[in-house]
Write a protein that holds these residues in place. Structure first.
Motif, mmCIF file in Angstrom:
data_model
loop_
_atom_site.group_PDB
_atom_site.id
_atom_site.type_symbol
_atom_site.label_atom_id
_atom_site.label_comp_id
_atom_site.label_asym_id
_atom_site.label_seq_id
_atom_site.Cartn_x
_atom_site.Cartn_y
_atom_site.Cartn_z
ATOM 1 N N VAL A 1 -64.619 -41.623 40.626
ATOM 2 C CA VAL A 1 -63.272 -42.092 39.760
ATOM 3 C C VAL A 1 -63.492 -42.752 38.321
ATOM 4 C CG1 VAL A 1 -61.928 -42.331 42.180
ATOM 5 C CG2 VAL A 1 -63.213 -44.172 41.407
ATOM 6 N N TYR A 2 -64.520 -43.320 38.343
ATOM 7 C CA TYR A 2 -65.172 -43.357 37.544
ATOM 8 C C TYR A 2 -66.616 -43.649 36.575
ATOM 9 C CZ TYR A 2 -65.153 -47.445 33.857
ATOM 10 O OH TYR A 2 -65.337 -48.445 32.451
ATOM 11 N N SER B 1 -73.464 -46.777 35.717
ATOM 12 C CA SER B 1 -72.642 -46.490 35.720
ATOM 13 C C SER B 1 -71.791 -45.240 36.778
ATOM 14 C CB SER B 1 -72.406 -47.595 36.915
ATOM 15 O OG SER B 1 -71.066 -48.168 35.910
ATOM 16 N N GLU C 1 -68.888 -44.454 39.315
ATOM 17 C CA GLU C 1 -68.235 -44.622 40.407
ATOM 18 C C GLU C 1 -67.154 -44.064 41.194
ATOM 19 O OE1 GLU C 1 -64.869 -48.174 40.346
ATOM 20 O OE2 GLU C 1 -66.490 -49.174 39.312
ATOM 21 N N SER C 2 -67.680 -43.778 42.991
ATOM 22 C CA SER C 2 -66.617 -43.678 43.193
ATOM 23 C C SER C 2 -65.819 -43.817 44.481
ATOM 24 C CB SER C 2 -68.163 -42.276 44.066
ATOM 25 O OG SER C 2 -68.367 -42.979 45.507
ATOM 26 N N VAL C 3 -64.596 -42.961 45.176
ATOM 27 C CA VAL C 3 -63.721 -44.107 46.043
ATOM 28 C C VAL C 3 -64.962 -44.902 47.444
ATOM 29 C CG1 VAL C 3 -62.167 -42.452 46.152
ATOM 30 C CG2 VAL C 3 -64.279 -42.217 46.925
ATOM 31 N N LYS C 4 -65.913 -44.998 47.047
ATOM 32 C CA LYS C 4 -67.278 -45.382 48.457
ATOM 33 C C LYS C 4 -67.644 -46.328 47.692
ATOM 34 C CE LYS C 4 -69.457 -41.664 50.093
ATOM 35 N NZ LYS C 4 -69.784 -40.161 51.069
ATOM 36 N N ALA C 5 -67.914 -46.073 46.660
ATOM 37 C CA ALA C 5 -69.688 -46.688 46.214
ATOM 38 C C ALA C 5 -69.615 -46.791 44.665
ATOM 39 C CB ALA C 5 -70.974 -46.191 46.922
ATOM 40 N N ALA C 6 -70.390 -47.900 44.245
ATOM 41 C CA ALA C 6 -71.041 -47.483 42.446
ATOM 42 C C ALA C 6 -72.397 -47.749 42.673
ATOM 43 C CB ALA C 6 -70.106 -48.624 42.068
ATOM 44 N N ASP D 1 -75.846 -46.278 40.359
ATOM 45 C CA ASP D 1 -76.455 -46.817 38.839
ATOM 46 C C ASP D 1 -77.303 -45.437 39.031
ATOM 47 O OD1 ASP D 1 -75.317 -49.454 37.981
ATOM 48 O OD2 ASP D 1 -77.582 -49.875 39.364
#
Lengths: 124, 449
Positions: free
Chosen positions: A34-35, A53, A55-60, A62
């Protein structure tokens, strides 16, 4: 010629510039992205440094720089379409380009075959 | 029977636990705690609930409640009238139970209330996004400074001397721990506003943020437009605002503020003993991922129905651990919900009316005080509902002691935090000061001075 790091980044070198992204294996494990926090152009990095980094819906997670050098370009497209990493991680989903300070570091990375094996072992 | 009346463990259980960990006694367990914290409370023998309640009631009668007094002190905590509906609405179990609404399927009420709260804060501050509250005003300022450094990578924070002294202390602590340089900006002795010339000469490429009050600690309204004009585009412009004042003042967002923070207590929360209140925190959408704290978002469920969820959690500490945007885990969600109730009960017009009445009473008081021999307002800058006055005829503490005898909570004494102002006090009025209180105070002042 594509090379891979143990931290799941891919590298494609042309001349003295390496294009870097995260591997298809990595994007599958992250889920919907998502980012992407892009690094700054001009940033100097050492191999293994955290550079940005994803970022997904469940984690970020590195992203680690697989090589040393200076960031010369970033993929601005990812600002508005981070999901490109999910659909095309190892081509149009590239994240940044590095001007290499020590091309010899390439020898420490895996080729496609080795990386595939490495991922299978990770799974096991 | 246990040795400690309010601790459920029996002597046997305590011995078993000590034996398991290989420690001889409770005293030995806590021997690492410095002796200075070894409180031996001088408590009477335990007694039944009825007797204890009677005794405590008798003790509490010795206190003066703010509700029985005329309040002329603000300085960060403001006595506004709180509609009685708030107490009942906010005490409902549904609002009291949820701490962090991680499970949206069982927290829709809390989530929606906080979403509405964020919307109102965004509107008041003139910014695009607000989080669902911080611990208090002081930590909100400190976190804003850290966010600025995270955002532009510069390492010097300039904070106005007219930010609440305690907020400056907390911000110093945070910055010091992260090796961030912090420098105080002086104020003009004439206007009480920030010294623009000094600000101009202090700015350079290392400056990450400039922090100013709106109104500042002295109640003076800073010229945000002029300050913003001096800052290069990378500098984060942080405004510390009083939310009640924002209902009548131009929103800081429209003057180019990047972050607006403040203490939310004036919005329907009681003064208590200076807390608990809550911090509010708003910023521009482009910085949303750098913002600390929780954010509630509105979405649609599988059936297309509107629902509320916590969003952008990936940058938070339960996922990012040491790399989180912020590691302050305590927000004051319940106090923020109270604020949302207060704002929705009053509405836009009601909030404006509270602000205008607070302003009018302060300006009337300022005008009358200017006529009293032995009292001299300090600054000429425009102010909201607080203003400082230098006393000539008596000391600040004597004045307050006299007023207290008449059930008046007098002005804040300034000398401790601002030695350069000497024998000065900070007056404040809100809509909850009655006209007869104003006249009575003026009468006392005439008499004393």
């Amino acid at each position: 010629m594509k090379k891979y790091a143990k931290t799941h980044e891919w590298v494609h070198v042309e001349g003295n510039v390496a294009t870097v992204g995260i591997s298809n294996y990595a994007q599958e494990h992250l889920g919907d992205i998502v980012y992407v926090e892009l690094p700054e152009v001009g940033k100097e990095v050492t191999k293994g440094d955290t550079i940005c980094s994803v970022e997904s819906v469940k984690a970020a997670s590195d992203v680690y720089s697989p090589l040393s050098g200076k960031v010369v370009e970033v993929n601005e497209e990812l600002d508005s379409a981070p999901e490109t990493i999910n659909s095309d991680a190892e081509k149009s989903g590239w994240i940044f380009k590095l001007e290499l300070s020590d091309p010899a570091e390439l020898d420490g990375l895996m080729d496609e075959e080795e990386y595939k094996k490495y991922c299978e072992e990770e799974e096991a | 029977m246990s040795r400690y009346s309010y601790i459920p463990h029996t002597e046997t259980e305590i011995s078993e636990m000590l034996e398991t960990i290989g420690v001889k006694s409770i005293e030995a367990l806590f021997e690492d705690v410095p002796k200075v914290f070894d409180f031996k409370l001088d408590l009477p023998e335990s007694s039944d609930e009825f007797s204890v309640a009677r005794e405590l009631k008798a003790l509490s009668k010795k206190n003066l409640s703010l509700n029985e007094m005329a309040i002329f002190r603000g300085a960060g905590v403001y006595y506004h009238y709180i509609p009685s509906a708030i107490r009942y609405l906010s005490s409902r179990g549904e609002f009291l139970t949820a701490y962090t609404p991680y499970q949206p399927e069982v927290s829709q009420g809390t989530l929606q209330a906080l979403f509405e709260f964020q919307t109102m804060i965004a509107e008041l501050t003139g910014l695009e996004v607000a989080n669902s509250s911080m611990y208090d005003g002081a930590t909100a300022v400190a976190e804003a400074a850290l966010m600025a450094v995270r955002t532009n990578g510069r390492n010097r924070v300039l904070i106005s001397q007219t930010i609440h002294p305690e907020y400056r202390h907390v911000t110093n602590t945070y910055c010091h721990a992260q090796s961030i340089e912090i420098e105080e900006l002086p104020y003009s002795k004439d206007t009480g506003q920030i010294d623009l010339e000094k600000l101009k000469s202090t700015l350079d490429d290392d400056v990450s943020a400039v922090i100013v009050g709106y109104p500042n600690y002295f109640g003076i309204i800073e010229d945000l437009k002029k300050i913003k004009a001096l800052l290069d585009e990378k500098i984060m412009f942080i405004v510390v605002a009083n939310p009640i004042a924002l209902s009548v003042l131009e929103a800081p967002g429209s003057f180019g503020a990047d972050i607006v923070v403040g203490e939310g207590q004036p919005l329907g929360n009681p003064s208590s003993l200076g807390g608990p209140g809550f911090g509010f925190f708003a910023t521009r959408e482009k910085f949303v991922r750098k913002m600390p704290g929780r954010i509630i978002g509105e979405t649609k469920d599988v059936d297309g129905k509107t629902g509320y969820v916590m969003v952008l959690q990936t940058r938070e500490q339960h996922i990012r651990r040491g790399k989180a945007t912020s590691n302050i885990c305590s927000n004051h969600a319940h106090n923020a919900v109270i604020a949302a109730m207060y704002m929705s009960l009053l509405g836009k017009e009601g909030l404006r009316e509270v602000a205008i009445r607070s302003f009018d009473k302060a300006h009337y008081l300022f005008h009358q005080i200017s006529k009293i021999e032995g009292m001299e307002p300090l600054f000429s800058g425009p102010f909201f509902h607080e203003f400082p006055v230098r006393l000539k005829g008596t000391s600040a503490s004597k004045l307050n002691a006299d007023l207290l005898k008449h059930k008046i909570l007098g002005p804040m004494e300034l000398e401790k935090d601002f030695p350069e102002l000497g024998n000065s006090v900070l007056f404040c009025t809100t809509e909850a000061v009655r006209n007869e209180d104003l006249e009575f105070l003026l009468g006392r002042l005439e008499e004393i001075l």
